[in-house]
Design a protein around this motif. Structure first.
Motif, mmCIF file in Angstrom:
data_model
loop_
_atom_site.group_PDB
_atom_site.id
_atom_site.type_symbol
_atom_site.label_atom_id
_atom_site.label_comp_id
_atom_site.label_asym_id
_atom_site.label_seq_id
_atom_site.Cartn_x
_atom_site.Cartn_y
_atom_site.Cartn_z
ATOM 1 N N ASP A 1 43.549 25.662 31.392
ATOM 2 C CA ASP A 1 43.732 27.077 31.142
ATOM 3 C C ASP A 1 43.278 27.547 29.762
ATOM 4 O O ASP A 1 42.988 28.632 29.577
ATOM 5 C CB ASP A 1 45.177 27.575 31.427
ATOM 6 C CG ASP A 1 45.473 27.336 32.749
ATOM 7 O OD1 ASP A 1 44.550 27.171 33.824
ATOM 8 O OD2 ASP A 1 46.682 27.297 33.241
ATOM 9 N N TYR B 1 36.388 21.765 36.429
ATOM 10 C CA TYR B 1 37.018 22.115 37.646
ATOM 11 C C TYR B 1 37.258 20.717 38.402
ATOM 12 O O TYR B 1 38.390 20.581 38.922
ATOM 13 C CB TYR B 1 36.338 23.124 38.485
ATOM 14 C CG TYR B 1 36.483 24.510 38.051
ATOM 15 C CD1 TYR B 1 37.545 25.369 38.517
ATOM 16 C CD2 TYR B 1 35.766 25.138 36.902
ATOM 17 C CE1 TYR B 1 37.969 26.680 37.995
ATOM 18 C CE2 TYR B 1 35.791 26.271 36.656
ATOM 19 C CZ TYR B 1 36.997 27.155 37.222
ATOM 20 O OH TYR B 1 37.122 28.409 36.735
ATOM 21 N N ASN C 1 47.920 23.872 44.974
ATOM 22 C CA ASN C 1 47.133 24.162 43.456
ATOM 23 C C ASN C 1 45.774 23.920 43.751
ATOM 24 O O ASN C 1 44.926 24.531 43.039
ATOM 25 C CB ASN C 1 47.872 23.374 42.329
ATOM 26 C CG ASN C 1 48.985 24.107 41.767
ATOM 27 O OD1 ASN C 1 49.165 25.268 41.640
ATOM 28 N ND2 ASN C 1 50.144 23.468 41.560
ATOM 29 N N GLU D 1 43.929 26.752 45.479
ATOM 30 C CA GLU D 1 43.954 28.046 44.555
ATOM 31 C C GLU D 1 42.929 27.783 43.735
ATOM 32 O O GLU D 1 42.151 28.922 43.302
ATOM 33 C CB GLU D 1 45.309 28.042 43.898
ATOM 34 C CG GLU D 1 45.520 29.362 43.245
ATOM 35 C CD GLU D 1 46.718 29.422 42.271
ATOM 36 O OE1 GLU D 1 46.888 30.009 41.185
ATOM 37 O OE2 GLU D 1 47.618 29.154 42.923
ATOM 38 N N LEU D 2 42.625 26.502 42.841
ATOM 39 C CA LEU D 2 41.787 26.377 41.831
ATOM 40 C C LEU D 2 40.513 26.340 42.440
ATOM 41 O O LEU D 2 39.593 26.851 41.892
ATOM 42 C CB LEU D 2 42.147 25.146 41.073
ATOM 43 C CG LEU D 2 41.442 24.721 39.922
ATOM 44 C CD1 LEU D 2 41.716 25.995 38.666
ATOM 45 C CD2 LEU D 2 41.652 23.590 39.365
ATOM 46 N N ASP E 1 39.493 27.840 45.149
ATOM 47 C CA ASP E 1 38.787 29.198 45.410
ATOM 48 C C ASP E 1 38.596 29.921 44.158
ATOM 49 O O ASP E 1 37.621 30.880 44.405
ATOM 50 C CB ASP E 1 40.239 29.962 46.128
ATOM 51 C CG ASP E 1 39.760 31.067 47.113
ATOM 52 O OD1 ASP E 1 38.674 31.047 47.599
ATOM 53 O OD2 ASP E 1 40.520 32.210 46.903
ATOM 54 N N GLN E 2 38.998 29.598 43.112
ATOM 55 C CA GLN E 2 38.569 30.295 41.804
ATOM 56 C C GLN E 2 37.267 29.726 41.161
ATOM 57 O O GLN E 2 36.745 30.325 40.401
ATOM 58 C CB GLN E 2 39.658 30.193 40.686
ATOM 59 C CG GLN E 2 41.041 30.670 40.956
ATOM 60 C CD GLN E 2 42.146 30.503 40.016
ATOM 61 O OE1 GLN E 2 41.932 30.084 39.243
ATOM 62 N NE2 GLN E 2 43.197 30.903 40.503
ATOM 63 N N PRO F 1 33.900 29.211 40.191
ATOM 64 C CA PRO F 1 32.491 29.976 40.220
ATOM 65 C C PRO F 1 31.497 29.585 40.784
ATOM 66 O O PRO F 1 30.399 30.101 41.323
ATOM 67 C CB PRO F 1 32.321 30.435 38.886
ATOM 68 C CG PRO F 1 32.926 29.479 37.864
ATOM 69 C CD PRO F 1 34.104 28.863 38.672
#
Length: 107
Positions: free
Chosen positions: A65, A75, A90, A93-94, A96-97, A99
């Motif tokens: 972070d 990632y 988690n 969620e990660l 999905d984030q 790029p």
């Protein structure tokens, strides 16, 4: 000189990852912070991997972070930690984030 130092630190971190040398890794992490090398994504990725391998996933996530620059390997390092813990919430969620994704990301 900075490149040689980073290469040496990367090698030391890999040794610590292989041998789960968490305590020594904390010293290396402090050195990286003190010498303003935290912007070196490769070194921070190694720190994340070390924290993860030593069972300190929360510390690995804090490093992730705080990273100024993340790449696909950043990632993957933290996703690997979540998957090994079976922390799929988690991980999803990660994921999905992210790029960008590649074949490794999907596996």
């Amino acid at each position: 000189m900075q490149i040689k130092t980073a290469a040496c630190l990367a090698n030391v971190l890999q040794f610590l990852i292989d041998h789960k040398g968490h305590r020594a890794g904390k010293l290396i992490q402090a050195h990286i912070l003190r010498t303003n090398q935290f912007a070196n994504t490769f070194l921070v990725n190694r720190l994340i991997e070390l924290q993860s391998k030593c069972g300190h996933t929360a510390a690995a996530r804090r490093l992730f972070d705080q990273m100024p620059l993340k790449n696909i390997f950043s990632y993957h390092a933290i996703l690997d930690a979540y998957c090994k813990l079976n922390d799929l919430d988690n991980a999803y969620e990660l994921f999905d984030q992210m790029p960008e994704r590649n074949a490794v990301s999907w596996n």
